[in-house]
Enzyme design. Structure first.
Site, PDB file in Angstrom:
ATOM      1  N   LYS A 102       0.843  -1.212   0.000  1.00  0.00           N
ATOM      2  CA  LYS A 102       0.000   0.000   0.000  1.00  0.00           C
ATOM      3  C   LYS A 102       0.876   1.258   0.000  1.00  0.00           C
ATOM      4  O   LYS A 102       0.692   2.169  -0.798  1.00  0.00           O
ATOM      5  CB  LYS A 102      -0.945   0.005   1.220  1.00  0.00           C
ATOM      6  CG  LYS A 102      -1.898  -1.180   1.257  1.00  0.00           C
ATOM      7  CD  LYS A 102      -2.849  -1.137   2.420  1.00  0.00           C
ATOM      8  CE  LYS A 102      -2.206  -1.296   3.787  1.00  0.00           C
ATOM      9  NZ  LYS A 102      -1.575  -2.615   4.017  1.00  0.00           N
ATOM     10  N   ARG A 129     -10.261   0.286   8.437  1.00  0.00           N
ATOM     11  CA  ARG A 129      -9.774  -1.082   8.592  1.00  0.00           C
ATOM     12  C   ARG A 129     -10.790  -1.968   9.288  1.00  0.00           C
ATOM     13  O   ARG A 129     -10.534  -3.156   9.468  1.00  0.00           O
ATOM     14  CB  ARG A 129      -8.544  -1.036   9.504  1.00  0.00           C
ATOM     15  CG  ARG A 129      -7.229  -1.251   8.837  1.00  0.00           C
ATOM     16  CD  ARG A 129      -6.206  -1.053   9.915  1.00  0.00           C
ATOM     17  NE  ARG A 129      -5.018  -1.781   9.662  1.00  0.00           N
ATOM     18  CZ  ARG A 129      -3.951  -1.242   9.056  1.00  0.00           C
ATOM     19  NH1 ARG A 129      -3.971  -0.008   8.649  1.00  0.00           N
ATOM     20  NH2 ARG A 129      -2.887  -1.961   8.873  1.00  0.00           N
ATOM     21  N   ARG A 141      11.579  -5.944   4.564  1.00  0.00           N
ATOM     22  CA  ARG A 141      11.342  -4.492   4.527  1.00  0.00           C
ATOM     23  C   ARG A 141      12.288  -3.752   5.476  1.00  0.00           C
ATOM     24  O   ARG A 141      12.553  -4.189   6.590  1.00  0.00           O
ATOM     25  CB  ARG A 141       9.905  -4.187   4.946  1.00  0.00           C
ATOM     26  CG  ARG A 141       9.686  -2.672   5.098  1.00  0.00           C
ATOM     27  CD  ARG A 141       8.245  -2.286   5.169  1.00  0.00           C
ATOM     28  NE  ARG A 141       7.536  -2.885   6.284  1.00  0.00           N
ATOM     29  CZ  ARG A 141       6.227  -2.795   6.439  1.00  0.00           C
ATOM     30  NH1 ARG A 141       5.490  -2.146   5.561  1.00  0.00           N
ATOM     31  NH2 ARG A 141       5.634  -3.368   7.477  1.00  0.00           N
ATOM     32  N   ARG A 162      10.830  -2.528  11.149  1.00  0.00           N
ATOM     33  CA  ARG A 162       9.708  -2.165  12.021  1.00  0.00           C
ATOM     34  C   ARG A 162       9.505  -3.232  13.082  1.00  0.00           C
ATOM     35  O   ARG A 162       9.580  -4.423  12.776  1.00  0.00           O
ATOM     36  CB  ARG A 162       8.427  -2.006  11.181  1.00  0.00           C
ATOM     37  CG  ARG A 162       8.165  -0.562  10.802  1.00  0.00           C
ATOM     38  CD  ARG A 162       7.022  -0.363   9.842  1.00  0.00           C
ATOM     39  NE  ARG A 162       5.796  -1.073  10.131  1.00  0.00           N
ATOM     40  CZ  ARG A 162       4.712  -0.984   9.360  1.00  0.00           C
ATOM     41  NH1 ARG A 162       4.712  -0.201   8.291  1.00  0.00           N
ATOM     42  NH2 ARG A 162       3.615  -1.658   9.654  1.00  0.00           N
ATOM     43  N   ARG A 169      -0.951 -10.137  12.562  1.00  0.00           N
ATOM     44  CA  ARG A 169      -1.519  -9.063  11.729  1.00  0.00           C
ATOM     45  C   ARG A 169      -2.355  -9.651  10.595  1.00  0.00           C
ATOM     46  O   ARG A 169      -3.395  -9.102  10.241  1.00  0.00           O
ATOM     47  CB  ARG A 169      -0.389  -8.186  11.161  1.00  0.00           C
ATOM     48  CG  ARG A 169       0.211  -7.258  12.212  1.00  0.00           C
ATOM     49  CD  ARG A 169       1.585  -6.761  11.811  1.00  0.00           C
ATOM     50  NE  ARG A 169       1.558  -5.875  10.675  1.00  0.00           N
ATOM     51  CZ  ARG A 169       2.636  -5.586   9.944  1.00  0.00           C
ATOM     52  NH1 ARG A 169       3.810  -6.122  10.245  1.00  0.00           N
ATOM     53  NH2 ARG A 169       2.540  -4.761   8.936  1.00  0.00           N
TER      54      ARG A 169
HETATM   55  P1  AP5 Z   1       4.729  -1.684   1.887  1.00  0.00           P
HETATM   56  O1  AP5 Z   1       4.450  -0.751   0.763  1.00  0.00           O
HETATM   57  O2  AP5 Z   1       5.415  -1.179   3.104  1.00  0.00           O
HETATM   58  O3  AP5 Z   1       3.377  -2.478   2.277  1.00  0.00           O
HETATM   59  P2  AP5 Z   1       2.098  -1.973   3.098  1.00  0.00           P
HETATM   60  O4  AP5 Z   1       0.914  -2.618   2.454  1.00  0.00           O
HETATM   61  O5  AP5 Z   1       2.101  -0.503   3.242  1.00  0.00           O
HETATM   62  O6  AP5 Z   1       2.414  -2.731   4.452  1.00  0.00           O
HETATM   63  P3  AP5 Z   1       2.246  -2.208   5.968  1.00  0.00           P
HETATM   64  O7  AP5 Z   1       2.965  -3.208   6.832  1.00  0.00           O
HETATM   65  O8  AP5 Z   1       2.620  -0.780   6.091  1.00  0.00           O
HETATM   66  O9  AP5 Z   1       0.732  -2.389   6.129  1.00  0.00           O
HETATM   67  P4  AP5 Z   1      -0.029  -2.476   7.445  1.00  0.00           P
HETATM   68  O10 AP5 Z   1      -1.407  -2.268   6.978  1.00  0.00           O
HETATM   69  O11 AP5 Z   1       0.202  -3.726   8.209  1.00  0.00           O
HETATM   70  O12 AP5 Z   1       0.673  -1.379   8.369  1.00  0.00           O
HETATM   71  P5  AP5 Z   1       0.290   0.107   8.748  1.00  0.00           P
HETATM   72  O13 AP5 Z   1       1.523   0.891   8.829  1.00  0.00           O
HETATM   73  O14 AP5 Z   1      -0.822   0.601   7.897  1.00  0.00           O
HETATM   74  O15 AP5 Z   1       5.541  -2.933   1.259  1.00  0.00           O
HETATM   75  C1  AP5 Z   1       6.023  -3.970   2.102  1.00  0.00           C
HETATM   76  C2  AP5 Z   1       7.428  -4.408   1.628  1.00  0.00           C
HETATM   77  O16 AP5 Z   1       7.329  -5.021   0.352  1.00  0.00           O
HETATM   78  C3  AP5 Z   1       8.416  -3.249   1.439  1.00  0.00           C
HETATM   79  O17 AP5 Z   1       9.686  -3.676   1.804  1.00  0.00           O
HETATM   80  C4  AP5 Z   1       8.352  -2.916  -0.069  1.00  0.00           C
HETATM   81  O18 AP5 Z   1       9.570  -2.384  -0.559  1.00  0.00           O
HETATM   82  C5  AP5 Z   1       8.072  -4.304  -0.651  1.00  0.00           C
HETATM   83  N1  AP5 Z   1       7.204  -4.280  -1.834  1.00  0.00           N
HETATM   84  C6  AP5 Z   1       6.074  -3.529  -2.016  1.00  0.00           C
HETATM   85  N2  AP5 Z   1       5.483  -3.822  -3.194  1.00  0.00           N
HETATM   86  C7  AP5 Z   1       6.267  -4.794  -3.766  1.00  0.00           C
HETATM   87  C8  AP5 Z   1       6.187  -5.530  -5.004  1.00  0.00           C
HETATM   88  N3  AP5 Z   1       5.191  -5.313  -5.873  1.00  0.00           N
HETATM   89  N4  AP5 Z   1       7.151  -6.457  -5.261  1.00  0.00           N
HETATM   90  C9  AP5 Z   1       8.170  -6.689  -4.370  1.00  0.00           C
HETATM   91  N5  AP5 Z   1       8.295  -6.020  -3.197  1.00  0.00           N
HETATM   92  C10 AP5 Z   1       7.362  -5.098  -2.901  1.00  0.00           C
HETATM   93  O19 AP5 Z   1      -0.277  -0.094  10.210  1.00  0.00           O
HETATM   94  C11 AP5 Z   1       0.564  -0.530  11.260  1.00  0.00           C
HETATM   95  C12 AP5 Z   1      -0.266  -0.807  12.490  1.00  0.00           C
HETATM   96  O20 AP5 Z   1      -0.899   0.423  12.941  1.00  0.00           O
HETATM   97  C13 AP5 Z   1      -1.432  -1.783  12.321  1.00  0.00           C
HETATM   98  O21 AP5 Z   1      -1.023  -3.139  12.435  1.00  0.00           O
HETATM   99  C14 AP5 Z   1      -2.358  -1.345  13.462  1.00  0.00           C
HETATM  100  O22 AP5 Z   1      -1.900  -1.828  14.683  1.00  0.00           O
HETATM  101  C15 AP5 Z   1      -2.199   0.166  13.458  1.00  0.00           C
HETATM  102  N6  AP5 Z   1      -3.198   0.820  12.595  1.00  0.00           N
HETATM  103  C16 AP5 Z   1      -2.949   1.509  11.442  1.00  0.00           C
HETATM  104  N7  AP5 Z   1      -4.105   1.953  10.896  1.00  0.00           N
HETATM  105  C17 AP5 Z   1      -5.094   1.524  11.722  1.00  0.00           C
HETATM  106  C18 AP5 Z   1      -6.514   1.632  11.686  1.00  0.00           C
HETATM  107  N8  AP5 Z   1      -7.143   2.259  10.680  1.00  0.00           N
HETATM  108  N9  AP5 Z   1      -7.226   1.067  12.684  1.00  0.00           N
HETATM  109  C19 AP5 Z   1      -6.619   0.439  13.703  1.00  0.00           C
HETATM  110  N10 AP5 Z   1      -5.283   0.272  13.805  1.00  0.00           N
HETATM  111  C20 AP5 Z   1      -4.526   0.819  12.813  1.00  0.00           C
HETATM  112 MG    MG Z   2       2.362   0.841   4.864  1.00  0.00          MG
END
Ligand code: AP5
Ligand code: MG
Length: 217
Positions: A14, A88, A127, A160, A171
């Site tokens: 994302k 979410r 990552r 992270r 997760r």
């Molecule tokens: P990346 O782009 O970082 O993936 P992402 O989908 O953004 O993954 P996140 O871990 O950030 O998602 P998340 O939803 O778990 O975490 P968030 O920060 O939102 O890509 C991942 C890796 O793959 C990278 O190394 C990248 O380079 C590589 N990559 C990407 N695309 C690729 C491809 N096509 N091919 C090869 N490699 C690739 O949330 C964190 C925490 O915050 C949650 O767990 C929760 O506790 C809390 N939180 C956040 N929002 C909420 C909410 N709305 N409600 C409640 N809790 C929340």
């Molecule tokens: Mg992210």
């Protein structure tokens, strides 16, 4: 106000794909990044959130909805907002619908990044993220120019805390239980655009650009 939502499991890409939409004039809002900023500041909200995030749990709906409400109400931005990781849960989606009514906003598109679990685990374990600006890299698929240093600001790259194997598993479980029901919620409104996220970064970016351009016009 126009809102585009990026939906998909942890590690689907994302944050990575968000960059192309930002280039198209969207303002990127990642609730995960907003929470990590609070953790870095050491605020009460951040300290509470850290305990949950490090266990792979969601922070309470009221906390994230409050952050989004404050942000939308204080913003004079007139382009599209790109929500990454919000909503979410069904409760968050319903609150967002209410917020949209009050601000004359519209959700124009929900981009669903489809990605199998084995790909996700590999992406999250490789990552690395800039400690300072949050830019995302991957040891194999998107390495920095200099080992362990952010291309943008030269700061150190870190793993992270929620990217440990057992937390990744948690997760993924929480995603299936609490976030997957949103697919049906938005499908029923005809808003979902599916993108195969199990392709290279370049291919995913191109698919999103093609579909996003087509849907938006
Ligand atoms: P990346 O782009 O970082 O993936 P992402 O989908 O953004 O993954 P996140 O871990 O950030 O998602 P998340 O939803 O778990 O975490 P968030 O920060 O939102 O890509 C991942 C890796 O793959 C990278 O190394 C990248 O380079 C590589 N990559 C990407 N695309 C690729 C491809 N096509 N091919 C090869 N490699 C690739 O949330 C964190 C925490 O915050 C949650 O767990 C929760 O506790 C809390 N939180 C956040 N929002 C909420 C909410 N709305 N409600 C409640 N809790 C929340
Ligand atoms: Mg992210």
């Amino acid at each position: 106000m126009n809102v585009v939502i990026l939906l998909g499991p942890p590690g689907a890409g994302k944050g990575t794909v968000a960059e192309v939409l930002v280039d198209q004039g969207c303002r990127h809002i990642s609730t995960g990044q907003l929470l990590r900023d609070e953790i870095a500041k050491g605020s009460v909200l951040g300290l509470e959130a850290k305990k949950l995030i490090d266990q792979g749990q969601f922070v309470p709906d009221e906390t994230v909805v409050g952050m989004i409400r404050d942000l939308l109400q204080s913003s004079d931005f007139t382009g599209d907002f790109l929500f990454d990781g919000f909503p979410r849960t069904i409760a968050q989606a319903e609150k967002l619908d209410e917020l949209m009514k009050h601000t004359d906003g519209t959700i124009s598109n929900v981009i669903l990044l489809d990605c199998p679990n084995e790909v996700i685990v590999e992406r999250l374990s490789g990552r690395r993220t800039c400690k300072k600006c949050g830019t995302v890299y991957h040891l194999a698929y998107n390495p920095p120019r200099t080992e362990n240093q952010c291309d943008a600001d030269g700061c150190q790259l870190i793993q992270r805390p929620d990217d440990k194997a057992e937390t990744i598993r948690k997760r993924l479980e929480v995603y299936v239980e609490q976030t997957e029901p949103l697919i049906h919620y938005y499908e029923a409104q005809g808003l979902i655009t599916r993108v195969n996220a199990a392709q290279t970064i370049e291919e995913v970016r191109n698919s999103v650009l093609e579909k996003f351009g087509a849907v938006k016009s």
